[in-house]
Design a protein around this motif. Structure first.
Motif, PDB file in Angstrom:
ATOM      1  N   SER A 251       0.859  -1.176   0.000  1.00 50.71           N
ATOM      2  CA  SER A 251       0.000   0.000   0.000  1.00 50.71           C
ATOM      3  C   SER A 251       0.899   1.231   0.000  1.00 50.71           C
ATOM      4  CB  SER A 251      -0.903   0.001   1.233  1.00 50.71           C
ATOM      5  OG  SER A 251      -0.119   0.116   2.387  1.00 50.71           O
ATOM      6  N   GLY A 252       0.523   2.216  -0.807  1.00 52.41           N
ATOM      7  CA  GLY A 252       1.348   3.415  -0.901  1.00 52.41           C
ATOM      8  C   GLY A 252       2.623   3.190  -1.670  1.00 52.41           C
ATOM      9  N   GLY A 253       2.707   2.076  -2.394  1.00 55.17           N
ATOM     10  CA  GLY A 253       3.920   1.785  -3.153  1.00 55.17           C
ATOM     11  C   GLY A 253       3.972   2.470  -4.502  1.00 55.17           C
ATOM     12  N   PHE A 254       2.853   3.030  -4.904  1.00 50.56           N
ATOM     13  CA  PHE A 254       2.782   3.641  -6.238  1.00 50.56           C
ATOM     14  C   PHE A 254       3.905   4.644  -6.462  1.00 50.56           C
ATOM     15  CE2 PHE A 254      -1.860   2.815  -5.431  1.00 50.56           C
ATOM     16  CZ  PHE A 254      -1.919   1.725  -6.275  1.00 50.56           C
ATOM     17  N   ALA A 255       4.066   5.559  -5.487  1.00 51.67           N
ATOM     18  CA  ALA A 255       5.047   6.623  -5.650  1.00 51.67           C
ATOM     19  C   ALA A 255       6.454   6.036  -5.729  1.00 51.67           C
ATOM     20  CB  ALA A 255       4.944   7.605  -4.492  1.00 51.67           C
ATOM     21  N   PHE A 256       6.727   5.055  -4.848  1.00 53.01           N
ATOM     22  CA  PHE A 256       8.048   4.438  -4.832  1.00 53.01           C
ATOM     23  C   PHE A 256       8.320   3.719  -6.153  1.00 53.01           C
ATOM     24  CE2 PHE A 256      10.942   0.956  -3.828  1.00 53.01           C
ATOM     25  CZ  PHE A 256      11.967   1.655  -3.223  1.00 53.01           C
ATOM     26  N   GLY A 257       7.314   2.979  -6.626  1.00 51.77           N
ATOM     27  CA  GLY A 257       7.444   2.269  -7.905  1.00 51.77           C
ATOM     28  C   GLY A 257       7.687   3.228  -9.062  1.00 51.77           C
ATOM     29  N   THR A 258       6.969   4.346  -9.036  1.00 53.65           N
ATOM     30  CA  THR A 258       7.150   5.341 -10.094  1.00 53.65           C
ATOM     31  C   THR A 258       8.561   5.909 -10.060  1.00 53.65           C
ATOM     32  OG1 THR A 258       4.825   5.914  -9.849  1.00 53.65           O
ATOM     33  CG2 THR A 258       6.178   7.432 -11.105  1.00 53.65           C
ATOM     34  N   ALA A 259       9.067   6.162  -8.849  1.00 54.80           N
ATOM     35  CA  ALA A 259      10.428   6.675  -8.719  1.00 54.80           C
ATOM     36  C   ALA A 259      11.431   5.678  -9.295  1.00 54.80           C
ATOM     37  CB  ALA A 259      10.744   6.980  -7.258  1.00 54.80           C
ATOM     38  N   ALA A 260      11.238   4.393  -8.969  1.00 60.87           N
ATOM     39  CA  ALA A 260      12.153   3.373  -9.472  1.00 60.87           C
ATOM     40  C   ALA A 260      12.083   3.297 -11.002  1.00 60.87           C
ATOM     41  CB  ALA A 260      11.826   2.016  -8.850  1.00 60.87           C
ATOM     42  N   GLY A 261      10.853   3.374 -11.541  1.00 56.45           N
ATOM     43  CA  GLY A 261      10.689   3.342 -12.994  1.00 56.45           C
ATOM     44  C   GLY A 261      11.343   4.541 -13.656  1.00 56.45           C
ATOM     45  N   MET A 262      11.233   5.712 -12.982  1.00 57.91           N
ATOM     46  CA  MET A 262      11.805   6.929 -13.526  1.00 57.91           C
ATOM     47  C   MET A 262      13.327   6.836 -13.543  1.00 57.91           C
ATOM     48  SD  MET A 262      10.505  10.561 -12.327  1.00 57.91           S
ATOM     49  CE  MET A 262      11.414  12.036 -12.607  1.00 57.91           C
ATOM     50  N   PHE A 263      13.877   6.267 -12.484  1.00 57.13           N
ATOM     51  CA  PHE A 263      15.323   6.067 -12.429  1.00 57.13           C
ATOM     52  C   PHE A 263      15.776   5.267 -13.644  1.00 57.13           C
ATOM     53  CE2 PHE A 263      18.625   2.952 -11.410  1.00 57.13           C
ATOM     54  CZ  PHE A 263      19.689   3.793 -11.158  1.00 57.13           C
ATOM     55  N   LYS A 264      15.037   4.201 -13.911  1.00 63.31           N
ATOM     56  CA  LYS A 264      15.400   3.333 -15.036  1.00 63.31           C
ATOM     57  C   LYS A 264      15.338   4.091 -16.362  1.00 63.31           C
ATOM     58  CE  LYS A 264      13.779  -0.210 -17.837  1.00 63.31           C
ATOM     59  NZ  LYS A 264      12.598  -0.895 -18.300  1.00 63.31           N
ATOM     60  N   THR A 265      14.267   4.859 -16.567  1.00 67.58           N
ATOM     61  CA  THR A 265      14.107   5.588 -17.822  1.00 67.58           C
ATOM     62  C   THR A 265      15.233   6.590 -18.023  1.00 67.58           C
ATOM     63  OG1 THR A 265      11.742   5.416 -17.453  1.00 67.58           O
ATOM     64  CG2 THR A 265      12.456   6.892 -19.195  1.00 67.58           C
ATOM     65  N   VAL A 266      15.556   7.315 -16.951  1.00 67.52           N
ATOM     66  CA  VAL A 266      16.585   8.353 -17.067  1.00 67.52           C
ATOM     67  C   VAL A 266      17.941   7.727 -17.383  1.00 67.52           C
ATOM     68  CG1 VAL A 266      17.842  10.115 -15.775  1.00 67.52           C
ATOM     69  CG2 VAL A 266      15.360   9.995 -15.627  1.00 67.52           C
ATOM     70  N   VAL A 267      18.283   6.653 -16.664  1.00 63.58           N
ATOM     71  CA  VAL A 267      19.577   6.010 -16.908  1.00 63.58           C
ATOM     72  C   VAL A 267      19.630   5.467 -18.340  1.00 63.58           C
ATOM     73  CG1 VAL A 267      21.063   4.079 -16.251  1.00 63.58           C
ATOM     74  CG2 VAL A 267      20.002   5.482 -14.495  1.00 63.58           C
ATOM     75  N   SER A 268      18.537   4.842 -18.795  1.00 69.34           N
ATOM     76  CA  SER A 268      18.512   4.295 -20.153  1.00 69.34           C
ATOM     77  C   SER A 268      18.757   5.386 -21.178  1.00 69.34           C
ATOM     78  CB  SER A 268      17.169   3.637 -20.454  1.00 69.34           C
ATOM     79  OG  SER A 268      16.966   2.557 -19.616  1.00 69.34           O
ATOM     80  N   ALA A 269      18.065   6.505 -21.011  1.00 70.32           N
ATOM     81  CA  ALA A 269      18.213   7.608 -21.963  1.00 70.32           C
ATOM     82  C   ALA A 269      19.646   8.113 -21.965  1.00 70.32           C
ATOM     83  CB  ALA A 269      17.245   8.737 -21.604  1.00 70.32           C
ATOM     84  N   ALA A 270      20.248   8.245 -20.765  1.00 67.84           N
ATOM     85  CA  ALA A 270      21.625   8.728 -20.678  1.00 67.84           C
ATOM     86  C   ALA A 270      22.577   7.769 -21.383  1.00 67.84           C
ATOM     87  CB  ALA A 270      22.016   8.904 -19.213  1.00 67.84           C
ATOM     88  N   VAL A 271      22.387   6.464 -21.136  1.00 67.68           N
ATOM     89  CA  VAL A 271      23.275   5.473 -21.763  1.00 67.68           C
ATOM     90  C   VAL A 271      23.133   5.515 -23.283  1.00 67.68           C
ATOM     91  CG1 VAL A 271      23.786   3.010 -21.972  1.00 67.68           C
ATOM     92  CG2 VAL A 271      23.264   3.980 -19.746  1.00 67.68           C
ATOM     93  N   LEU A 272      21.889   5.643 -23.743  1.00 69.49           N
ATOM     94  CA  LEU A 272      21.651   5.676 -25.186  1.00 69.49           C
ATOM     95  C   LEU A 272      22.345   6.873 -25.827  1.00 69.49           C
ATOM     96  CD1 LEU A 272      20.112   4.125 -27.390  1.00 69.49           C
ATOM     97  CD2 LEU A 272      18.253   5.735 -27.108  1.00 69.49           C
TER      98      LEU A 272
END
Lengths: 294, 327
Positions: free
Chosen positions: B290-311
């Motif tokens: 419960s209340g994990g939505f924000a944490f999950g979104t943060a983790a997903g955002m971390f992944k997106t940002v790192v992927s974009a930087a690597v690309l």
């Protein structure tokens, strides 16, 4: 170049290697095929390698007679056909609009659309969007988010650009409306590329399970792939409950096991792909290279 | 002649009415049909691709689904701090990177070797080559559910053919519990990927090979290079730029180790430690607590940002190497 004896030996080695590759590629499916035609209780004994021991069609009957499984099959068919039709029609229409050089918002709309291939908000914002739109646990969650594909639009637009521009021009001078030009001139001329996109979209829709799992977990909306997923994870993990139709058939000793039912479902899910496969094959190289150049 | 025509035309226009053919409203009127058709597409794309981006603000909030956007409590980088101090995060990052690298290396090596060998099947073997190609592409079209089902059947403890073969060859005494041994898991995922996409990945190399000048092979043959010498000195350098572009393109997906295989094959508790990737982490944390939505979104955002930087970085490197840039 003529082949020397040494070349022939090398050829032999390569052919031998390729035969192994072919066996590795085909055997798992073959094994599933014979399991699906073998009596379930006999399959448990194992050592079923090359040919069914006790032929039966019972596993397939179970697929089509178990209401929940058959319903999942129907949902799979419906979502595949509908997604395919809408995606092709609408991606084609957008591609046509974006192919019109004089269109004042052409550049803006193209960039706006192409950007979406790189933007990804992630699973959770997507989930809340669907929830706010009231799509969760409805059939439309399979259809509406998949109505237009940016990549498909790019592929179709490239094809339209290769058609002679005079076709559209003369139709406009004759006073045809844009929709009319699209449906009676562009659409028929684009059939080869539209067929490719259609098959592409269909394979994707047919194979997906994750959207059922997250966005439409309701039993009535389950798809064939998702039912297979449930059976597979229940047989791999002790904590997960079997779908109730399996539990029921075990009690009545109905002679169906998770593995046999799954084998038959796998074949049912594979055959449509193998049927369209020869039609797809012609376009493999184009699509593959196109996706890299993108 | 052309200038004459233009001037007379504009004269007529001037005489009738001062219409500016380049004006916004004149064009908009002429193209109203095209505009009307594009409006629904614009709205559709906006809703389904751009609106979710607003949801990324969740990562900076103590998000409660029942509250409206303006009533949410803003917490700054709290979720990111929690993320970077979470021991599970480092475990899933390790798994993701390990499987990504194994997948990348295995996929590249097998597809290139496969393409090189297929290319050697010439003359009377052309028909055989086509059959092998057709069969090798096929697994690409099967769903991950089916592929994982096949893998778990083949590797099963009771009746799995791999165990049977190994025992009858006398290589092992006791059956191996492949799906329950953590040491094997990454490699099972790697080879499952190879099985599914080796043929498909080889298409692009075969296409690149066809553009190599045949005269080079003749010359190499006269210089005394054998079959493998020509493969090494002509074919491989001939597809070098394709290999580099693909390598760069795929390096950008370094945090996409896959989701489905790990989720399906790794669900049993024995291998959970090595099977969970960043995507599974996002899913489980986001929806699991419960209340994990924000944490999950943060983790997903971390992944997106790192992927974009690597690309972007890989794209830069491609530029330095003098290769064609992707973006």
């Amino acid at each position: 170049m003529r082949k020397t004896n040494g070349d022939k030996i090398i050829d032999g080695i390569i052919v031998f290697f390729m035969l192994i590759v072919v066996i590795v590629m085909l055997y798992p499916l073959w094994n599933t095929l014979i399991t699906s035609f073998n009596e379930a209780r006999d399959s448990i004994k194992g050592s079923l390698y090359l040919w069914p021991r006790k032929w039966t069609l019972f596993n397939y009957q179970s697929v089509f007679k178990t209401e929940k499984v058959f319903n999942a099959f129907l949902v799979s068919v419906a979502r595949t056909v509908l997604t395919m039709a809408l995606n092709v029609l609408l991606s084609g229409l957008l591609a046509y609009v974006l192919s019109r050089k004089e269109f004042m918002f052409r550049r803006f709309l193209t960039v706006f659309m192409v950007m979406t291939m790189y933007l990804n908000a992630g699973l959770i914002p997507q989930y809340f969007l669907y929830r706010n739109l009231g799509l969760i646990d409805t059939f439309w969650v399979y259809i509406i988010p998949a109505m237009v594909g940016a990549f498909n639009v790019v592929v179709i637009r490239t094809y339209i650009n290769s058609l002679p521009a005079s076709l559209v021009e003369s139709a406009r001078i004759d006073g045809a409306s844009e929709l009319r030009i699209y449906f009676s001139i562009i659409f028929p001329l684009c059939l080869p590329v539209l067929a490719t996109v259609a098959l592409w979209v269909a394979v994707g829709a047919w194979n997906s399970w994750f959207d059922s799992f997250i966005f439409a977990p309701k039993q009535e909306l389950s798809t064939l792939q998702y039912e297979m997923m449930k059976i597979l994870s229940s047989s791999m993990q002790s904590g997960v409950r079997q779908p109730d139709y399996l539990a029921a058939s075990n009690q009545t000793r109905n002679m169906v096991t998770p593995n046999s039912l799954r084998a038959a479902m796998t074949i049912v899910a594979t055959v449509p792909i193998l049927v369209v496969y020869p039609f797809l094959q012609k376009y493999f190289v184009t699509v593959n290279i196109g996706s890299v150049k993108e | 002649m052309i200038t004459e025509k233009v001037s007379t035309e504009s004269d007529i226009v001037k005489q009738q009415k001062p219409i500016n053919r380049n004006s916004f409203w004149y064009k908009a009127d002429k193209q109203k049909e095209l505009i009307l058709i594009s409006i629904p597409f614009f709205i559709y794309i906006f809703i389904f691709s751009y609106l979710p981006l607003a949801g990324l603000t969740m990562a900076f909030q103590n998000y409660k689904p029942q509250k409206s956007f303006f009533d949410q409590e803003w917490v700054g980088l709290k979720h990111f701090k929690n993320l970077f101090t979470d021991p599970d995060f480092y475990r899933v990052m390790r798994n993701t990177l390990a499987m990504s690298i194994i997948n990348l290396v295995l996929a590249f090596v097998t597809a290139i070797v496969f393409a090189l060998l297929l290319n050697e099947l010439t003359g009377r073997l052309n028909g055989f080559k086509r059959i092998v190609q057709t069969i090798s592409y096929m697994p690409h079209f099967l769903s991950w559910i089916i592929v994982c089902g096949l893998v778990s059947t083949i590797l099963a403890m009771d009746g799995g053919i791999i165990n049977e073969i190994l025992i009858s060859l006398g290589l092992i005494k006791d059956k191996i519990h492949f799906m329950g041994t953590p040491e094997y898991f990454w490699w099972i995922v790697g080879f499952t990927n190879v099985w599914k996409s080796m043929g498909w990945n080889s298409i692009i190399y075969l296409a690149a090979i066809t553009s190599i000048d045949p005269a080079l092979y003749e010359a190499a043959a006269i210089d005394g290079y054998g079959r493998f010498g020509r493969m090494w000195h002509i074919t491989l350098p001939g597809i070098k730029s394709t290999i580099i572009i693909l390598l760069i393109l795929n390096a950008g997906w370094i945090l996409n180790a896959g989701f489905e295989v790990q989720y399906i094959l790794g669900t049993n508790g024995l291998v959970l430690d090595v099977s969970e990737t960043i995507d599974i982490f996002v899913l489980k944390r986001g929806f699991g607590r419960s209340g994990g939505f924000a944490f999950g979104t943060a983790a997903g955002m971390f992944k997106t940002v790192v992927s974009a930087a690597v690309l972007l970085l890989c794209n830069k490197i491609a530029g330095w190497l003098g290769e064609e840039k992707l973006v």
